[in-house]
Write an enzyme that holds these catalytic residues in place. Structure first.
Site, PDB file in Angstrom:
ATOM      1  N   GLU A 222       9.432 -14.579  -7.688  1.00 26.32           N
ATOM      2  CA  GLU A 222       9.292 -15.466  -8.844  1.00 26.32           C
ATOM      3  C   GLU A 222       8.148 -14.894  -9.657  1.00 26.32           C
ATOM      4  O   GLU A 222       6.979 -15.058  -9.320  1.00 26.32           O
ATOM      5  CB  GLU A 222       9.008 -16.902  -8.387  1.00 26.32           C
ATOM      6  CG  GLU A 222       9.233 -17.929  -9.482  1.00 26.32           C
ATOM      7  CD  GLU A 222       8.006 -18.175 -10.331  1.00 26.32           C
ATOM      8  OE1 GLU A 222       7.886 -17.497 -11.387  1.00 26.32           O
ATOM      9  OE2 GLU A 222       7.193 -19.010  -9.971  1.00 26.32           O
TER      10      GLU A 222
ATOM     11  N   GLU B 133       3.336 -12.572 -21.999  1.00 29.60           N
ATOM     12  CA  GLU B 133       3.106 -13.955 -21.592  1.00 29.60           C
ATOM     13  C   GLU B 133       1.627 -14.315 -21.743  1.00 29.60           C
ATOM     14  O   GLU B 133       0.762 -13.693 -21.122  1.00 29.60           O
ATOM     15  CB  GLU B 133       3.546 -14.134 -20.141  1.00 29.60           C
ATOM     16  CG  GLU B 133       3.397 -15.551 -19.612  1.00 29.60           C
ATOM     17  CD  GLU B 133       3.792 -15.664 -18.148  1.00 29.60           C
ATOM     18  OE1 GLU B 133       4.013 -16.805 -17.693  1.00 29.60           O
ATOM     19  OE2 GLU B 133       3.863 -14.635 -17.457  1.00 29.60           O
TER      20      GLU B 133
ATOM     21  N   CYS C 218       4.018 -20.955 -15.043  1.00 28.43           N
ATOM     22  CA  CYS C 218       4.972 -19.860 -15.241  1.00 28.43           C
ATOM     23  C   CYS C 218       6.146 -20.267 -16.123  1.00 28.43           C
ATOM     24  O   CYS C 218       6.755 -19.419 -16.781  1.00 28.43           O
ATOM     25  CB  CYS C 218       5.461 -19.333 -13.893  1.00 28.43           C
ATOM     26  SG  CYS C 218       6.208 -20.584 -12.842  1.00 28.43           S
TER      27      CYS C 218
END
Length: 480
Positions: A251, A384, A285
Protein backbone atom coordinates in the site's frame (compact mmCIF):
# COMPACT_ATOMS: atom_id res chain seq x y z
CA UNK A 1 6.63 12.46 33.90
CA UNK A 2 3.43 10.50 33.56
CA UNK A 3 3.55 10.63 29.76
CA UNK A 4 7.08 9.21 29.55
CA UNK A 5 7.17 5.59 28.34
CA UNK A 6 9.98 3.25 27.46
CA UNK A 7 9.03 0.73 24.76
CA UNK A 8 10.96 -2.53 24.69
CA UNK A 9 10.98 -5.19 22.01
CA UNK A 10 8.46 -8.02 22.35
CA UNK A 11 9.94 -11.32 21.21
CA UNK A 12 8.82 -14.89 21.91
CA UNK A 13 6.39 -13.86 24.63
CA UNK A 14 8.75 -11.53 26.53
CA UNK A 15 9.37 -7.80 26.67
CA UNK A 16 13.10 -7.14 26.45
CA UNK A 17 15.54 -4.33 25.65
CA UNK A 18 17.47 -4.42 22.40
CA UNK A 19 20.56 -6.59 22.73
CA UNK A 20 22.83 -3.60 22.08
CA UNK A 21 20.94 -1.54 24.64
CA UNK A 22 20.33 1.36 22.27
CA UNK A 23 17.18 3.49 22.40
CA UNK A 24 15.67 6.33 20.34
CA UNK A 25 13.73 9.32 21.69
CA UNK A 26 10.02 9.84 21.06
CA UNK A 27 9.16 13.49 20.40
CA UNK A 28 5.74 15.10 20.76
CA UNK A 29 5.31 17.04 17.48
CA UNK A 30 3.03 19.58 19.20
CA UNK A 31 5.57 20.58 21.87
CA UNK A 32 8.90 19.22 20.54
CA UNK A 33 9.40 17.64 23.98
CA UNK A 34 10.45 14.05 24.65
CA UNK A 35 7.56 11.79 25.64
CA UNK A 36 9.43 8.50 25.81
CA UNK A 37 11.87 6.25 24.05
CA UNK A 38 11.87 2.98 22.16
CA UNK A 39 14.40 0.22 21.72
CA UNK A 40 16.65 0.23 18.66
CA UNK A 41 16.55 -3.32 17.31
CA UNK A 42 19.63 -4.69 15.58
CA UNK A 43 20.07 -7.70 13.34
CA UNK A 44 20.38 -10.18 16.24
CA UNK A 45 17.08 -8.96 17.69
CA UNK A 46 15.39 -9.32 14.31
CA UNK A 47 16.65 -12.88 13.89
CA UNK A 48 15.37 -13.78 17.37
CA UNK A 49 11.92 -12.51 16.45
CA UNK A 50 11.87 -14.35 13.13
CA UNK A 51 12.97 -17.62 14.75
CA UNK A 52 10.35 -17.22 17.49
CA UNK A 53 7.65 -16.66 14.87
CA UNK A 54 8.82 -19.75 12.98
CA UNK A 55 8.60 -21.94 16.09
CA UNK A 56 5.18 -20.56 16.98
CA UNK A 57 3.86 -21.11 13.47
CA UNK A 58 4.20 -24.87 13.87
CA UNK A 59 1.48 -24.84 16.53
CA UNK A 60 -0.52 -21.66 15.80
CA UNK A 61 -1.23 -22.76 12.22
CA UNK A 62 -2.97 -25.84 13.66
CA UNK A 63 -5.12 -23.96 16.19
CA UNK A 64 -8.79 -24.36 15.20
CA UNK A 65 -10.33 -21.38 13.45
CA UNK A 66 -12.95 -20.90 16.18
CA UNK A 67 -10.22 -20.64 18.82
CA UNK A 68 -8.28 -18.10 16.75
CA UNK A 69 -11.53 -16.19 16.30
CA UNK A 70 -12.17 -16.09 20.04
CA UNK A 71 -8.69 -14.75 20.76
CA UNK A 72 -9.08 -12.01 18.17
CA UNK A 73 -12.48 -11.06 19.54
CA UNK A 74 -11.02 -10.77 23.02
CA UNK A 75 -8.15 -8.61 21.73
CA UNK A 76 -10.67 -6.30 20.06
CA UNK A 77 -12.64 -6.06 23.29
CA UNK A 78 -9.53 -5.20 25.30
CA UNK A 79 -8.54 -2.53 22.78
CA UNK A 80 -12.01 -1.01 23.06
CA UNK A 81 -11.70 -0.93 26.86
CA UNK A 82 -8.30 0.79 26.59
CA UNK A 83 -9.22 3.17 23.81
CA UNK A 84 -8.64 6.36 25.80
CA UNK A 85 -5.14 5.24 26.82
CA UNK A 86 -4.19 4.18 23.30
CA UNK A 87 -5.64 7.34 21.72
CA UNK A 88 -3.68 9.47 24.18
CA UNK A 89 -0.43 7.85 23.04
CA UNK A 90 -1.35 8.46 19.40
CA UNK A 91 -1.90 12.15 20.11
CA UNK A 92 1.30 12.48 22.16
CA UNK A 93 3.50 10.71 19.63
CA UNK A 94 1.91 11.75 16.33
CA UNK A 95 0.12 15.03 17.11
CA UNK A 96 -3.25 13.79 15.87
CA UNK A 97 -6.25 15.57 17.43
CA UNK A 98 -7.56 13.44 20.29
CA UNK A 99 -11.02 12.96 18.76
CA UNK A 100 -9.42 11.70 15.53
CA UNK A 101 -7.09 9.46 17.54
CA UNK A 102 -10.09 7.91 19.28
CA UNK A 103 -11.63 7.37 15.85
CA UNK A 104 -8.47 5.55 14.76
CA UNK A 105 -8.67 3.25 17.78
CA UNK A 106 -12.32 2.52 17.06
CA UNK A 107 -11.45 1.66 13.44
CA UNK A 108 -8.76 -0.70 14.78
CA UNK A 109 -11.28 -2.41 17.07
CA UNK A 110 -13.65 -2.87 14.14
CA UNK A 111 -10.85 -4.30 11.98
CA UNK A 112 -9.80 -6.90 14.56
CA UNK A 113 -13.42 -7.80 15.27
CA UNK A 114 -14.08 -8.20 11.53
CA UNK A 115 -11.21 -10.65 11.09
CA UNK A 116 -12.33 -12.55 14.18
CA UNK A 117 -15.34 -13.50 12.05
CA UNK A 118 -13.34 -14.02 8.86
CA UNK A 119 -11.12 -16.56 10.63
CA UNK A 120 -14.10 -18.91 10.57
CA UNK A 121 -14.90 -18.27 6.91
CA UNK A 122 -11.88 -19.53 5.01
CA UNK A 123 -13.77 -21.38 2.33
CA UNK A 124 -12.32 -23.90 -0.09
CA UNK A 125 -13.83 -25.63 -3.13
CA UNK A 126 -14.81 -29.18 -4.04
CA UNK A 127 -15.28 -30.09 -7.69
CA UNK A 128 -16.15 -33.38 -9.38
CA UNK A 129 -13.06 -35.12 -10.72
CA UNK A 130 -12.45 -36.24 -14.27
CA UNK A 131 -13.51 -39.78 -13.38
CA UNK A 132 -16.35 -41.27 -11.36
CA UNK A 133 -14.03 -42.17 -8.47
CA UNK A 134 -12.18 -38.84 -8.09
CA UNK A 135 -12.62 -35.43 -6.49
CA UNK A 136 -10.76 -32.16 -6.84
CA UNK A 137 -10.34 -29.86 -3.83
CA UNK A 138 -8.89 -26.39 -3.45
CA UNK A 139 -8.01 -25.52 0.14
CA UNK A 140 -6.32 -22.57 1.83
CA UNK A 141 -3.35 -22.76 4.17
CA UNK A 142 -1.53 -19.99 6.07
CA UNK A 143 1.45 -18.65 4.16
CA UNK A 144 3.79 -18.79 7.19
CA UNK A 145 5.79 -16.11 8.99
CA UNK A 146 4.74 -12.58 8.02
CA UNK A 147 6.66 -9.32 8.44
CA UNK A 148 4.66 -6.09 8.68
CA UNK A 149 6.06 -2.61 8.11
CA UNK A 150 3.81 0.40 8.64
CA UNK A 151 3.83 4.21 8.51
CA UNK A 152 3.31 6.78 11.27
CA UNK A 153 0.18 8.57 10.10
CA UNK A 154 -2.20 5.88 11.44
CA UNK A 155 0.15 3.85 13.65
CA UNK A 156 -2.42 1.63 15.35
CA UNK A 157 -4.94 0.97 12.59
CA UNK A 158 -2.23 0.19 10.03
CA UNK A 159 -0.78 -2.47 12.31
CA UNK A 160 -4.24 -3.81 13.19
CA UNK A 161 -4.97 -4.25 9.47
CA UNK A 162 -1.96 -6.56 9.21
CA UNK A 163 -1.86 -8.39 12.55
CA UNK A 164 -5.55 -9.29 12.58
CA UNK A 165 -5.76 -11.00 9.15
CA UNK A 166 -2.40 -12.69 9.66
CA UNK A 167 -3.54 -14.28 12.93
CA UNK A 168 -6.98 -15.06 11.52
CA UNK A 169 -5.34 -16.97 8.67
CA UNK A 170 -3.09 -18.94 11.04
CA UNK A 171 0.12 -17.02 10.33
CA UNK A 172 2.56 -15.62 12.86
CA UNK A 173 3.91 -12.09 12.54
CA UNK A 174 6.89 -9.84 13.16
CA UNK A 175 5.69 -6.24 13.28
CA UNK A 176 7.79 -3.14 12.82
CA UNK A 177 5.84 0.12 13.20
CA UNK A 178 7.25 3.51 12.27
CA UNK A 179 9.37 5.25 14.90
CA UNK A 180 6.59 7.77 15.54
CA UNK A 181 3.70 5.96 17.19
CA UNK A 182 5.71 3.02 18.55
CA UNK A 183 4.32 3.50 22.04
CA UNK A 184 0.74 3.36 20.80
CA UNK A 185 1.49 0.19 18.82
CA UNK A 186 3.04 -1.40 21.93
CA UNK A 187 -0.31 -0.88 23.68
CA UNK A 188 -2.05 -2.58 20.73
CA UNK A 189 0.34 -5.54 21.00
CA UNK A 190 -0.42 -5.79 24.71
CA UNK A 191 -4.10 -6.31 23.88
CA UNK A 192 -3.19 -9.41 21.86
CA UNK A 193 -0.90 -10.63 24.64
CA UNK A 194 -3.57 -10.17 27.31
CA UNK A 195 -6.11 -11.89 25.07
CA UNK A 196 -3.97 -15.03 25.31
CA UNK A 197 -2.15 -15.14 21.98
CA UNK A 198 0.71 -17.66 22.51
CA UNK A 199 4.35 -16.68 22.70
CA UNK A 200 5.98 -16.06 19.33
CA UNK A 201 2.74 -15.57 17.43
CA UNK A 202 3.04 -11.77 17.60
CA UNK A 203 6.44 -10.07 17.88
CA UNK A 204 7.23 -6.35 18.01
CA UNK A 205 10.43 -4.75 16.73
CA UNK A 206 11.05 -1.03 17.07
CA UNK A 207 13.80 1.20 15.75
CA UNK A 208 15.01 2.80 12.55
CA UNK A 209 14.01 0.76 9.53
CA UNK A 210 17.09 -0.17 7.53
CA UNK A 211 18.64 -2.85 9.77
CA UNK A 212 15.26 -4.40 10.54
CA UNK A 213 14.03 -4.47 6.96
CA UNK A 214 17.27 -5.74 5.45
CA UNK A 215 17.48 -8.63 7.93
CA UNK A 216 13.83 -9.51 7.27
CA UNK A 217 14.31 -9.42 3.50
CA UNK A 218 17.39 -11.68 3.73
CA UNK A 219 15.47 -14.32 5.68
CA UNK A 220 13.99 -17.26 3.82
CA UNK A 221 11.85 -17.99 6.90
CA UNK A 222 9.74 -14.89 6.33
CA UNK A 223 7.33 -15.88 3.57
CA UNK A 224 5.30 -12.70 3.24
CA UNK A 225 5.92 -8.98 3.69
CA UNK A 226 3.08 -6.50 4.02
CA UNK A 227 4.07 -2.86 3.74
CA UNK A 228 2.40 0.53 4.06
CA UNK A 229 4.61 3.46 3.13
CA UNK A 230 6.27 5.35 0.31
CA UNK A 231 6.63 4.18 -3.28
CA UNK A 232 10.47 4.27 -3.31
CA UNK A 233 10.70 2.11 -0.18
CA UNK A 234 8.05 -0.26 -1.51
CA UNK A 235 9.93 -0.63 -4.78
CA UNK A 236 13.14 -1.39 -2.87
CA UNK A 237 11.39 -4.07 -0.80
CA UNK A 238 9.92 -5.65 -3.92
CA UNK A 239 13.34 -5.87 -5.51
CA UNK A 240 14.76 -7.42 -2.34
CA UNK A 241 11.86 -9.88 -2.11
CA UNK A 242 12.88 -11.46 -5.40
CA UNK A 243 15.89 -13.16 -3.80
CA UNK A 244 13.71 -15.27 -1.49
CA UNK A 245 10.49 -15.11 -3.55
CA UNK A 246 8.41 -13.62 -0.76
CA UNK A 247 4.73 -12.86 -1.07
CA UNK A 248 4.14 -9.09 -1.00
CA UNK A 249 1.29 -6.72 -0.23
CA UNK A 250 2.00 -3.09 -1.01
CA UNK A 251 0.00 0.00 0.00
CA UNK A 252 2.14 2.78 -1.40
CA UNK A 253 0.12 5.94 -1.15
CA UNK A 254 -1.44 8.02 -3.87
CA UNK A 255 -2.40 11.46 -5.14
CA UNK A 256 -6.17 11.38 -4.99
CA UNK A 257 -8.18 13.42 -7.52
CA UNK A 258 -11.40 15.14 -6.47
CA UNK A 259 -13.92 15.76 -9.25
CA UNK A 260 -16.72 18.25 -8.53
CA UNK A 261 -19.28 17.94 -11.32
CA UNK A 262 -21.52 20.70 -12.65
CA UNK A 263 -24.78 19.31 -11.19
CA UNK A 264 -23.67 19.33 -7.53
CA UNK A 265 -24.22 21.89 -4.75
CA UNK A 266 -20.74 23.50 -4.57
CA UNK A 267 -21.16 24.68 -0.97
CA UNK A 268 -21.98 21.20 0.30
CA UNK A 269 -19.21 19.60 -1.77
CA UNK A 270 -16.68 22.15 -0.52
CA UNK A 271 -17.50 21.52 3.12
CA UNK A 272 -17.16 17.75 2.77
CA UNK A 273 -13.98 18.05 0.69
CA UNK A 274 -12.32 20.45 3.15
CA UNK A 275 -13.03 18.16 6.10
CA UNK A 276 -11.50 15.26 4.20
CA UNK A 277 -8.51 17.27 2.99
CA UNK A 278 -7.38 18.57 6.38
CA UNK A 279 -8.07 15.44 8.44
CA UNK A 280 -4.84 14.53 10.20
CA UNK A 281 -3.38 17.68 8.63
CA UNK A 282 -3.48 16.07 5.18
CA UNK A 283 -1.14 13.29 6.30
CA UNK A 284 -3.37 10.55 4.92
CA UNK A 285 -2.55 8.27 2.00
CA UNK A 286 -6.10 8.66 0.66
CA UNK A 287 -6.28 12.38 1.40
CA UNK A 288 -8.00 14.44 -1.35
CA UNK A 289 -5.01 16.08 -3.02
CA UNK A 290 -5.89 17.23 -6.58
CA UNK A 291 -9.10 19.24 -6.91
CA UNK A 292 -10.84 19.48 -10.29
CA UNK A 293 -13.87 21.76 -9.97
CA UNK A 294 -16.28 22.38 -12.81
CA UNK A 295 -15.61 25.87 -14.11
CA UNK A 296 -19.21 26.87 -13.33
CA UNK A 297 -18.51 26.35 -9.61
CA UNK A 298 -15.01 27.77 -9.35
CA UNK A 299 -15.89 30.85 -7.26
CA UNK A 300 -18.59 29.25 -5.11
CA UNK A 301 -16.55 26.14 -4.36
CA UNK A 302 -13.42 28.15 -3.55
CA UNK A 303 -15.30 30.55 -1.29
CA UNK A 304 -16.94 27.76 0.70
CA UNK A 305 -13.77 25.64 0.80
CA UNK A 306 -11.84 28.57 2.29
CA UNK A 307 -14.60 29.25 4.81
CA UNK A 308 -14.62 25.61 5.94
CA UNK A 309 -10.83 25.54 6.29
CA UNK A 310 -10.70 28.83 8.21
CA UNK A 311 -13.31 27.52 10.67
CA UNK A 312 -11.06 24.61 11.70
CA UNK A 313 -9.22 25.13 14.98
CA UNK A 314 -5.49 24.40 14.97
CA UNK A 315 -3.54 23.50 18.09
CA UNK A 316 -2.39 20.79 20.45
CA UNK A 317 -4.52 17.71 19.91
CA UNK A 318 -5.59 17.61 23.54
CA UNK A 319 -7.23 21.05 23.40
CA UNK A 320 -11.02 21.10 23.07
CA UNK A 321 -12.29 21.56 19.53
CA UNK A 322 -8.94 21.16 17.79
CA UNK A 323 -9.35 19.66 14.31
CA UNK A 324 -5.84 20.28 12.94
CA UNK A 325 -2.72 19.30 14.83
CA UNK A 326 0.96 19.58 13.92
CA UNK A 327 2.84 17.84 11.16
CA UNK A 328 4.67 14.74 12.28
CA UNK A 329 8.23 16.11 12.42
CA UNK A 330 10.55 18.89 11.28
CA UNK A 331 11.41 17.09 8.02
CA UNK A 332 7.76 17.06 7.01
CA UNK A 333 7.38 20.72 7.99
CA UNK A 334 10.33 21.71 5.82
CA UNK A 335 9.00 19.57 2.96
CA UNK A 336 5.64 21.38 3.07
CA UNK A 337 7.34 24.77 3.16
CA UNK A 338 9.29 23.88 0.04
CA UNK A 339 6.16 22.54 -1.68
CA UNK A 340 4.44 25.88 -1.07
CA UNK A 341 7.33 27.79 -2.59
CA UNK A 342 7.43 25.46 -5.59
CA UNK A 343 3.68 25.88 -6.15
CA UNK A 344 4.07 29.66 -6.20
CA UNK A 345 6.86 29.37 -8.76
CA UNK A 346 4.79 26.92 -10.82
CA UNK A 347 2.00 29.47 -11.25
CA UNK A 348 -0.46 28.65 -8.48
CA UNK A 349 -2.24 31.54 -6.73
CA UNK A 350 -1.96 31.41 -2.94
CA UNK A 351 -5.32 32.35 -1.42
CA UNK A 352 -4.92 31.01 2.11
CA UNK A 353 -2.16 29.97 4.52
CA UNK A 354 1.24 29.12 3.17
CA UNK A 355 3.22 29.58 6.38
CA UNK A 356 3.71 28.56 9.97
CA UNK A 357 1.20 30.13 12.40
CA UNK A 358 2.62 33.34 13.83
CA UNK A 359 1.31 32.60 17.34
CA UNK A 360 2.85 29.11 17.63
CA UNK A 361 6.52 29.14 18.53
CA UNK A 362 6.81 25.45 19.30
CA UNK A 363 5.62 22.39 17.44
CA UNK A 364 5.56 21.50 13.76
CA UNK A 365 2.45 23.47 12.88
CA UNK A 366 1.59 24.74 9.40
CA UNK A 367 -1.50 26.64 8.37
CA UNK A 368 -4.12 25.04 6.10
CA UNK A 369 -3.05 26.20 2.67
CA UNK A 370 -5.09 26.66 -0.51
CA UNK A 371 -3.94 27.48 -4.04
CA UNK A 372 -6.17 28.25 -7.01
CA UNK A 373 -5.46 28.15 -10.76
CA UNK A 374 -2.80 25.49 -10.29
CA UNK A 375 -1.54 24.19 -13.66
CA UNK A 376 -1.35 20.46 -14.28
CA UNK A 377 2.42 20.57 -14.73
CA UNK A 378 2.98 22.07 -11.26
CA UNK A 379 4.99 19.88 -8.91
CA UNK A 380 2.12 19.70 -6.40
CA UNK A 381 -0.19 18.23 -9.06
CA UNK A 382 2.30 15.45 -9.74
CA UNK A 383 4.02 14.75 -6.39
CA UNK A 384 1.93 13.71 -3.38
CA UNK A 385 2.04 16.62 -0.90
CA UNK A 386 1.08 14.57 2.19
CA UNK A 387 0.26 17.71 4.10
CA UNK A 388 -2.23 20.58 4.48
CA UNK A 389 -2.02 21.97 0.94
CA UNK A 390 -5.04 21.94 -1.39
CA UNK A 391 -4.42 22.81 -5.07
CA UNK A 392 -7.60 23.82 -6.90
CA UNK A 393 -8.08 23.82 -10.67
CA UNK A 394 -11.07 23.76 -13.01
CA UNK A 395 -12.41 21.66 -15.87
CA UNK A 396 -15.15 21.98 -18.47
CA UNK A 397 -15.79 18.51 -19.93
CA UNK A 398 -16.08 14.92 -18.66
CA UNK A 399 -13.47 13.34 -20.94
CA UNK A 400 -11.03 16.12 -20.15
CA UNK A 401 -11.22 15.72 -16.38
CA UNK A 402 -10.99 11.94 -16.55
CA UNK A 403 -7.86 12.16 -18.66
CA UNK A 404 -6.28 14.58 -16.20
CA UNK A 405 -7.32 12.56 -13.16
CA UNK A 406 -5.86 9.36 -14.64
CA UNK A 407 -2.67 10.98 -15.93
CA UNK A 408 -0.48 10.10 -12.94
CA UNK A 409 1.02 6.69 -12.11
CA UNK A 410 -0.83 6.69 -8.77
CA UNK A 411 -4.11 4.85 -8.34
CA UNK A 412 -5.22 4.58 -4.71
CA UNK A 413 -8.36 6.67 -4.15
CA UNK A 414 -10.55 9.24 -5.90
CA UNK A 415 -13.51 11.38 -4.88
CA UNK A 416 -16.55 12.31 -6.95
CA UNK A 417 -19.27 14.86 -6.22
CA UNK A 418 -22.45 14.64 -8.29
CA UNK A 419 -26.21 14.37 -7.81
CA UNK A 420 -26.56 12.04 -10.79
CA UNK A 421 -26.38 8.30 -10.18
CA UNK A 422 -25.54 7.79 -13.85
CA UNK A 423 -22.70 10.31 -13.77
CA UNK A 424 -21.41 8.84 -10.50
CA UNK A 425 -21.28 5.40 -12.08
CA UNK A 426 -19.65 6.65 -15.27
CA UNK A 427 -16.99 8.56 -13.33
CA UNK A 428 -16.27 5.68 -10.95
CA UNK A 429 -15.82 3.25 -13.83
CA UNK A 430 -13.55 5.63 -15.72
CA UNK A 431 -11.19 6.35 -12.82
CA UNK A 432 -8.14 4.07 -12.61
CA UNK A 433 -8.02 3.69 -8.83
CA UNK A 434 -8.72 1.05 -6.20
CA UNK A 435 -11.19 3.14 -4.16
CA UNK A 436 -13.86 5.67 -5.15
CA UNK A 437 -15.99 7.68 -2.71
CA UNK A 438 -19.04 9.48 -4.09
CA UNK A 439 -20.31 12.54 -2.20
CA UNK A 440 -18.18 11.66 0.83
CA UNK A 441 -14.53 11.18 1.77
CA UNK A 442 -14.81 7.88 3.66
CA UNK A 443 -12.37 5.61 1.83
CA UNK A 444 -11.80 2.83 4.39
CA UNK A 445 -14.06 0.54 6.41
CA UNK A 446 -13.37 -2.80 8.08
CA UNK A 447 -15.78 -4.68 5.84
CA UNK A 448 -14.63 -3.42 2.43
CA UNK A 449 -11.30 -3.89 0.57
CA UNK A 450 -8.67 -1.15 0.80
CA UNK A 451 -5.84 -0.83 -1.70
CA UNK A 452 -4.67 0.64 -4.96
CA UNK A 453 -3.56 -0.01 -8.52
CA UNK A 454 -0.61 1.08 -10.64
CA UNK A 455 2.20 2.59 -8.53
CA UNK A 456 -0.08 2.75 -5.51
CA UNK A 457 0.52 -0.94 -4.96
CA UNK A 458 -1.30 -4.26 -4.96
CA UNK A 459 -3.08 -6.55 -2.55
CA UNK A 460 -6.01 -5.55 -0.36
CA UNK A 461 -6.56 -4.91 3.32
CA UNK A 462 -9.89 -5.22 5.16
CA UNK A 463 -12.95 -6.95 3.79
CA UNK A 464 -13.15 -10.64 2.97
CA UNK A 465 -10.44 -10.00 0.37
CA UNK A 466 -8.01 -8.91 3.10
CA UNK A 467 -7.51 -12.49 4.28
CA UNK A 468 -6.48 -13.90 0.90
CA UNK A 469 -2.99 -12.36 0.88
CA UNK A 470 -2.12 -14.41 3.98
CA UNK A 471 -3.14 -17.74 2.47
CA UNK A 472 -1.67 -20.19 -0.03
CA UNK A 473 -3.97 -22.26 -2.22
CA UNK A 474 -3.48 -26.03 -2.45
CA UNK A 475 -5.05 -28.20 -5.15
CA UNK A 476 -5.52 -31.87 -4.25
CA UNK A 477 -6.63 -34.55 -6.73
CA UNK A 478 -8.33 -37.41 -4.85
CA UNK A 479 -8.85 -40.85 -6.39
CA UNK A 480 -10.68 -43.54 -4.44
Amino acid sequence: MQDQVSVDLYIDGRWMPAEAGETVKMIDPATEEQVGSFAQAQSKDVLKAIEAAERAFATWSKVPAWERSNLLRKAASLLAERSEQVARRITLECGKPFAQAKGEVQASVECIDWFADEARRIYGQILPGRTANSRFTATYEPVGVVAAFTAWNFPVVLQARKIAPALAAGCTIVSRPAEEGSGAVALLIKCFIDAGVPAGVVNLLTGTPQVISETVMDSDIVRKVTFTGSIPVGQHLMRRAADTVKRMSMELGGHSPVIVHEDVDPAKAAMIAAQGKFRNNGQVCVSPTRFYVHEKHKDAFTENFLAAAKAMKMGNGFEDGVEIGPLINRRRLEFIEQMVEDTKKDGGTLVMGGKRPADMNRGYFFEPTVFTDVPDDARIMNDEPFGPIAPLSTFSAFDEVIERANALPYGLAAYVFTDSLKLAQQTSQALKVGIVAVNNTAAATAEMPFGGVKHSGFGRENGSQGLLDYLDVKFTNFSF
